[in-house]
Design an enzyme around this catalytic site. Structure first.
Site, mmCIF file in Angstrom:
data_model
loop_
_atom_site.group_PDB
_atom_site.id
_atom_site.type_symbol
_atom_site.label_atom_id
_atom_site.label_comp_id
_atom_site.label_asym_id
_atom_site.label_seq_id
_atom_site.Cartn_x
_atom_site.Cartn_y
_atom_site.Cartn_z
ATOM 1 N NE ARG A 1 7.066 8.791 -0.669
ATOM 2 C CZ ARG A 1 7.474 8.115 -1.747
ATOM 3 N NH1 ARG A 1 8.683 8.370 -2.269
ATOM 4 N NH2 ARG A 1 6.710 7.213 -2.306
ATOM 5 C CB SER B 1 0.995 7.731 2.084
ATOM 6 O OG SER B 1 0.703 6.964 0.941
ATOM 7 C CD GLU C 1 4.464 9.730 2.401
ATOM 8 O OE1 GLU C 1 4.027 10.010 1.269
ATOM 9 O OE2 GLU C 1 4.849 8.584 2.711
#
Length: 321
Positions: free
Chosen positions: A181, A230, A300
């Protein structure tokens, strides 16, 4: 005079000749999927890469420029955003097409789902995971978006970008510096397009994989809510949702913001949430998880803009780190 009008008056003729759309005092709650947040001094939607380059060369370096995608993974604070927000137009940056052998060229504003559809049409496997990611390719390139065991870095061949001075660059996969990520590419870059690679596969297999992704999303995620996807990255060795659940935060509400009872790593706006409600809820969850398990969850969701005076939110609610 509003902040947007003052900014445009200050720049005067510098912006003459631009073909894109400039909107002063742009309401960011119209853009984000959370449907919350303050205003940007000005929003610029460039017509194409040349127009974006001309804009960046025209705007003085001291004027902040913030790039946003389609707003699916974005929280804007109530105090708003100073300077310009750049949002790539669908017309200029939202096309995807199969090129050459086993490759797809996609503009940064192309929805991930569209890339999955183009890959299906071309008989290219390896893109089915994009069918389940509610974002755009620009964001996927920046944060190495992934799902169902596949990540963007596995597909990237090269990435085109402009820097703050409007100069063009091309980056290889290795130069993007991908990790979970994350990309280590300079933060001042604006990605404009990418070339992605897949492998030939039967269309019925690709379609089946895409259907499985969609079924999974509909079964376990609150996809019909105002959500940012998320909320936290998965910590090493565990899942964010498990830690949120273990800390007793499933369904937790602050104001109009709630950790989804369906998937507790998804934060939702139940209808009245402000940017403050959402960020305070997120930091409350981080604090409780830290207290419960010692794990420091990382956001995130991208959070941008200024806090509204009196509505500041400290990381982990100011707990000692």
């Amino acid at each position: 005079m509003s902040g947007g009008s003052a900014l445009l008056d200050r720049l005067g003729d510098r912006l003459a000749g631009l073909r894109g759309r400039i909107t002063p005092d742009a309401a960011m709650d119209k853009i984000t999927w959370f449907r919350a947040g303050g205003t940007a001094d000005a929003l610029f939607q460039p017509a194409d890469e040349d127009d974006l380059s001309a804009f960046l060369k025209s705007v003085p370096r001291e004027v902040p420029v913030t790039v946003v995608g389609i707003g699916s993974n974005l929280l804007v604070r109530e105090g708003g955003i100073r300077g310009f927000v750049v949002r790539l137009s669908a017309k200029g940056f939202g096309e995807a097409k199969a090129i050459g052998e086993n490759r797809i060229e996609a503009g940064a504003a192309t929805p991930d789902k569209r890339v999955a559809a183009v890959a299906l049409e071309a008989g290219l496997g390896g893109f089915h995971f994009y069918h389940g990611i509610p974002g755009g390719i620009g964001g996927a390139l920046r944060m190495n978006a992934g799902a169902n065991g596949v990540e963007t870095r596995e597909r990237v061949v090269e990435v085109r970008a402009l820097d703050r001075e409007g100069e063009r660059h091309v980056f290889s996969n290795a130069e993007m510096g991908y990790a979970y990520r994350h990309s280590s590419a300079p933060g001042n870059l604006i990605f404009t397009s990418a070339i992605l690679a897949g492998e030939p596969a039967p269309r019925e297999e690709i379609r089946a994989a895409m259907d499985a992704v969609q079924h999974h999303r509909e079964t376990v995620q609150p996809i019909r809510e105002k959500t940012g996807g998320s909320t936290f990255k998965n910590p090493e060795g565990t899942s964010a949702w498990k830690e949120v659940d273990a800390a007793g935060c499933r369904g937790l509400m602050i104001g109009g913001a709630q950790m989804s009872p369906m998937h507790c790593n998804f934060m939702i706006n139940t209808g009245t949430a402000t940017g403050y409600d959402l960020e305070l809820l997120g930091e409350t969850v981080r604090a409780r998880v830290l207290e419960n398990s010692g794990i420091r969850l990382e956001w995130e969701i991208k959070r941008i803009g200024d806090f509204k005076p009196g509505h500041e939110v400290d990381e982990f609610l100011g707990q000692m780190l």
